[in-house]
Design a protein around this motif. Structure first.
Motif, PDB file in Angstrom:
ATOM      1  N   ARG A  84       0.850  -1.192   0.000  1.00 30.57           N
ATOM      2  CA  ARG A  84       0.000   0.000   0.000  1.00 30.57           C
ATOM      3  C   ARG A  84       0.885   1.240   0.000  1.00 30.57           C
ATOM      4  NH1 ARG A  84      -3.063  -2.477   4.960  1.00 30.57           N
ATOM      5  NH2 ARG A  84      -1.544  -1.156   6.020  1.00 30.57           N
ATOM      6  N   PRO A  85       0.355   2.361  -0.481  1.00 33.39           N
ATOM      7  CA  PRO A  85       1.157   3.592  -0.481  1.00 33.39           C
ATOM      8  C   PRO A  85       1.704   3.950   0.897  1.00 33.39           C
ATOM      9  CG  PRO A  85      -0.789   3.899  -1.841  1.00 33.39           C
ATOM     10  CD  PRO A  85      -0.939   2.558  -1.159  1.00 33.39           C
ATOM     11  N   ASP A  86       0.953   3.667   1.955  1.00 33.08           N
ATOM     12  CA  ASP A  86       1.440   4.029   3.287  1.00 33.08           C
ATOM     13  C   ASP A  86       2.548   3.108   3.801  1.00 33.08           C
ATOM     14  OD1 ASP A  86      -0.271   1.881   3.790  1.00 33.08           O
ATOM     15  OD2 ASP A  86      -1.274   2.840   5.484  1.00 33.08           O
ATOM     16  N   ASP A  87       2.912   2.081   3.039  1.00 32.20           N
ATOM     17  CA  ASP A  87       4.072   1.237   3.368  1.00 32.20           C
ATOM     18  C   ASP A  87       5.383   1.892   2.944  1.00 32.20           C
ATOM     19  OD1 ASP A  87       2.515  -0.933   4.304  1.00 32.20           O
ATOM     20  OD2 ASP A  87       2.329  -1.750   2.264  1.00 32.20           O
ATOM     21  N   PHE A  88       5.287   2.903   2.091  1.00 32.57           N
ATOM     22  CA  PHE A  88       6.491   3.363   1.419  1.00 32.57           C
ATOM     23  C   PHE A  88       7.575   3.878   2.359  1.00 32.57           C
ATOM     24  CE2 PHE A  88       9.082   6.624  -0.696  1.00 32.57           C
ATOM     25  CZ  PHE A  88       9.856   5.740  -1.416  1.00 32.57           C
ATOM     26  N   ASP A  89       7.260   4.695   3.340  1.00 33.52           N
ATOM     27  CA  ASP A  89       8.325   5.219   4.212  1.00 33.52           C
ATOM     28  C   ASP A  89       9.071   4.089   4.916  1.00 33.52           C
ATOM     29  OD1 ASP A  89       8.022   7.904   3.542  1.00 33.52           O
ATOM     30  OD2 ASP A  89       6.581   8.278   5.154  1.00 33.52           O
ATOM     31  N   ALA A  90       8.337   3.117   5.421  1.00 30.47           N
ATOM     32  CA  ALA A  90       8.983   1.981   6.092  1.00 30.47           C
ATOM     33  C   ALA A  90       9.765   1.138   5.094  1.00 30.47           C
ATOM     34  CB  ALA A  90       7.939   1.132   6.825  1.00 30.47           C
ATOM     35  N   MET A  97      13.801   0.480   5.155  1.00 33.10           N
ATOM     36  CA  MET A  97      14.366  -0.873   5.142  1.00 33.10           C
ATOM     37  C   MET A  97      15.406  -1.009   4.028  1.00 33.10           C
ATOM     38  SD  MET A  97      12.400  -4.544   4.652  1.00 33.10           S
ATOM     39  CE  MET A  97      12.127  -4.445   2.872  1.00 33.10           C
ATOM     40  N   MET A  98      15.070  -0.527   2.841  1.00 32.85           N
ATOM     41  CA  MET A  98      15.960  -0.689   1.695  1.00 32.85           C
ATOM     42  C   MET A  98      17.150   0.278   1.726  1.00 32.85           C
ATOM     43  SD  MET A  98      14.766  -3.345   0.439  1.00 32.85           S
ATOM     44  CE  MET A  98      15.905  -3.452  -0.930  1.00 32.85           C
ATOM     45  N   ALA A  99      17.118   1.273   2.581  1.00 32.51           N
ATOM     46  CA  ALA A  99      18.259   2.182   2.763  1.00 32.51           C
ATOM     47  C   ALA A  99      19.256   1.644   3.777  1.00 32.51           C
ATOM     48  CB  ALA A  99      17.759   3.565   3.194  1.00 32.51           C
ATOM     49  N   ASP A 100      18.891   0.590   4.491  1.00 32.57           N
ATOM     50  CA  ASP A 100      19.742   0.012   5.532  1.00 32.57           C
ATOM     51  C   ASP A 100      20.776  -0.914   4.890  1.00 32.57           C
ATOM     52  OD1 ASP A 100      20.877  -1.526   7.596  1.00 32.57           O
ATOM     53  OD2 ASP A 100      18.999  -1.609   8.717  1.00 32.57           O
ATOM     54  N   PRO A 101      22.066  -0.561   4.967  1.00 33.30           N
ATOM     55  CA  PRO A 101      23.084  -1.401   4.334  1.00 33.30           C
ATOM     56  C   PRO A 101      23.159  -2.820   4.898  1.00 33.30           C
ATOM     57  CG  PRO A 101      24.102   0.475   5.466  1.00 33.30           C
ATOM     58  CD  PRO A 101      22.614   0.621   5.594  1.00 33.30           C
ATOM     59  N   ASP A 102      22.766  -3.011   6.159  1.00 32.47           N
ATOM     60  CA  ASP A 102      22.756  -4.368   6.714  1.00 32.47           C
ATOM     61  C   ASP A 102      21.655  -5.222   6.080  1.00 32.47           C
ATOM     62  OD1 ASP A 102      24.935  -4.061   8.400  1.00 32.47           O
ATOM     63  OD2 ASP A 102      23.699  -3.323  10.049  1.00 32.47           O
ATOM     64  N   VAL A 103      20.556  -4.596   5.693  1.00 33.83           N
ATOM     65  CA  VAL A 103      19.465  -5.314   5.037  1.00 33.83           C
ATOM     66  C   VAL A 103      19.840  -5.651   3.595  1.00 33.83           C
ATOM     67  CG1 VAL A 103      17.085  -5.104   4.195  1.00 33.83           C
ATOM     68  CG2 VAL A 103      17.662  -4.353   6.515  1.00 33.83           C
ATOM     69  N   THR A 104      20.443  -4.698   2.887  1.00 37.83           N
ATOM     70  CA  THR A 104      20.652  -4.850   1.443  1.00 37.83           C
ATOM     71  C   THR A 104      21.965  -5.509   1.040  1.00 37.83           C
ATOM     72  OG1 THR A 104      21.606  -2.636   1.242  1.00 37.83           O
ATOM     73  CG2 THR A 104      19.198  -2.844   0.958  1.00 37.83           C
ATOM     74  N   ARG A 105      22.852  -5.751   1.980  1.00 37.18           N
ATOM     75  CA  ARG A 105      24.190  -6.228   1.590  1.00 37.18           C
ATOM     76  C   ARG A 105      24.178  -7.550   0.838  1.00 37.18           C
ATOM     77  NH1 ARG A 105      26.943  -8.631   6.999  1.00 37.18           N
ATOM     78  NH2 ARG A 105      24.975  -9.285   7.918  1.00 37.18           N
ATOM     79  N   HIS A 106      23.143  -8.376   1.028  1.00 36.49           N
ATOM     80  CA  HIS A 106      23.059  -9.659   0.322  1.00 36.49           C
ATOM     81  C   HIS A 106      22.004  -9.655  -0.781  1.00 36.49           C
ATOM     82  CE1 HIS A 106      25.815 -11.488   3.111  1.00 36.49           C
ATOM     83  NE2 HIS A 106      25.038 -11.199   4.128  1.00 36.49           N
ATOM     84  N   LEU A 107      21.423  -8.493  -1.079  1.00 36.93           N
ATOM     85  CA  LEU A 107      20.376  -8.382  -2.102  1.00 36.93           C
ATOM     86  C   LEU A 107      20.940  -7.748  -3.362  1.00 36.93           C
ATOM     87  CD1 LEU A 107      17.475  -6.938   0.077  1.00 36.93           C
ATOM     88  CD2 LEU A 107      17.887  -9.334  -0.528  1.00 36.93           C
ATOM     89  N   GLY A 108      20.531  -8.239  -4.526  1.00 33.94           N
ATOM     90  CA  GLY A 108      20.927  -7.619  -5.792  1.00 33.94           C
ATOM     91  C   GLY A 108      22.410  -7.366  -5.857  1.00 33.94           C
ATOM     92  N   ASP A 109      22.776  -6.101  -6.097  1.00 36.56           N
ATOM     93  CA  ASP A 109      24.198  -5.756  -6.163  1.00 36.56           C
ATOM     94  C   ASP A 109      24.766  -5.366  -4.800  1.00 36.56           C
ATOM     95  OD1 ASP A 109      23.206  -3.201  -5.751  1.00 36.56           O
ATOM     96  OD2 ASP A 109      23.754  -2.456  -7.746  1.00 36.56           O
ATOM     97  N   GLY A 110      23.976  -5.495  -3.751  1.00 41.29           N
ATOM     98  CA  GLY A 110      24.467  -5.294  -2.389  1.00 41.29           C
ATOM     99  C   GLY A 110      24.421  -3.882  -1.857  1.00 41.29           C
ATOM    100  N   ARG A 111      23.967  -2.940  -2.663  1.00 43.88           N
ATOM    101  CA  ARG A 111      23.981  -1.560  -2.171  1.00 43.88           C
ATOM    102  C   ARG A 111      22.596  -1.125  -1.706  1.00 43.88           C
ATOM    103  NH1 ARG A 111      22.008   1.876  -5.725  1.00 43.88           N
ATOM    104  NH2 ARG A 111      21.441   0.882  -7.662  1.00 43.88           N
ATOM    105  N   PRO A 112      22.566  -0.226  -0.730  1.00 37.40           N
ATOM    106  CA  PRO A 112      21.283   0.313  -0.274  1.00 37.40           C
ATOM    107  C   PRO A 112      20.603   1.093  -1.396  1.00 37.40           C
ATOM    108  CG  PRO A 112      23.066   0.916   1.229  1.00 37.40           C
ATOM    109  CD  PRO A 112      23.697   0.313   0.014  1.00 37.40           C
ATOM    110  N   LEU A 113      19.287   1.221  -1.303  1.00 38.02           N
ATOM    111  CA  LEU A 113      18.528   1.962  -2.296  1.00 38.02           C
ATOM    112  C   LEU A 113      18.129   3.333  -1.761  1.00 38.02           C
ATOM    113  CD1 LEU A 113      16.010  -0.729  -3.628  1.00 38.02           C
ATOM    114  CD2 LEU A 113      18.329  -0.234  -4.414  1.00 38.02           C
TER     115      LEU A 113
END
Length: 177
Positions: free
Chosen positions: A21-27, A31-47
């Motif tokens: 939902r649109p109101d999920d976007f900030d959360a 989440m996707m800006a957190d380097p610990d979350v994204t380090r194993h996703l895609g190319d490993g960089r935060p979004l």
């Protein structure tokens, strides 16, 4: 499910798997800006926010184009957005995947296993998928534990977004996980 159908909701003991939902976007962006979350996703960089928006919109579109996709994960007790879990197979993907990503405050609670098990049951029962995989970076021990807990076994290595990844295949018997 056919393309353009509504996103089904799945309740587990502690989670609600539902449409984004649109109101999920900030959360989601946090989440996707957190380097610990994204380090194993895609190319490993935060979004950044714009990239996170495009990704969230792509997940919504995946449901329209494929008739399945990733759900937003909501913690039932609090209503908090916890992450994304579900079925994923965009064009060119190495297989029909069960994927799971949670925001750091929700790590270590068993939510990834709970949501991935529900997604696997959905893939087997509703989508009639026999071959189901998870694509996991070799250093992502927590995700490997989730896949193995649900019966998946390493099947081989692939090149994925410029780095090595392992395909973990779920045996047909794991549908009851």
């Amino acid at each position: 499910m056919t393309a353009n159908a509504a996103v089904p909701r799945i309740e587990t003991p502690r989670l609600l798997l539902r449409e984004f939902r649109p109101d999920d976007f900030d959360a989601y962006a946090a989440m996707m800006a957190d380097p610990d979350v994204t380090r194993h996703l895609g190319d490993g960089r935060p979004l950044g926010r714009a990239e996170a928006w495009r990704q969230m919109a792509m997940f919504a579109g995946h449901w329209s184009l494929r008739g399945f996709g990733l759900w937003a994960v909501e913690e039932r007790a609090t209503g908090a957005f916890a992450g994304r879990i579900g079925c994923f197979e965009p064009e060119g993907w190495p297989g029909f995947e069960i994927g799971y990503t949670l925001a750091r405050p929700f790590w270590g609670r068993g939510y990834a296993s709970e949501g991935a098990a529900a997604s696997l049951r959905y893939a087997r029962a509703e989508l009639r998928r026999d071959r189901v995989v998870s694509i996991i970076r070799p250093g992502n021990a927590a995700s490997i534990r989730v896949a193995e807990r649900l019966g998946a076994r390493a099947e081989g290595e692939i090149e994925f977004f410029g780095g090595p990844a392992r395909l973990y295949a779920y045996p047909r018997a794991s549908a009851s996980a």
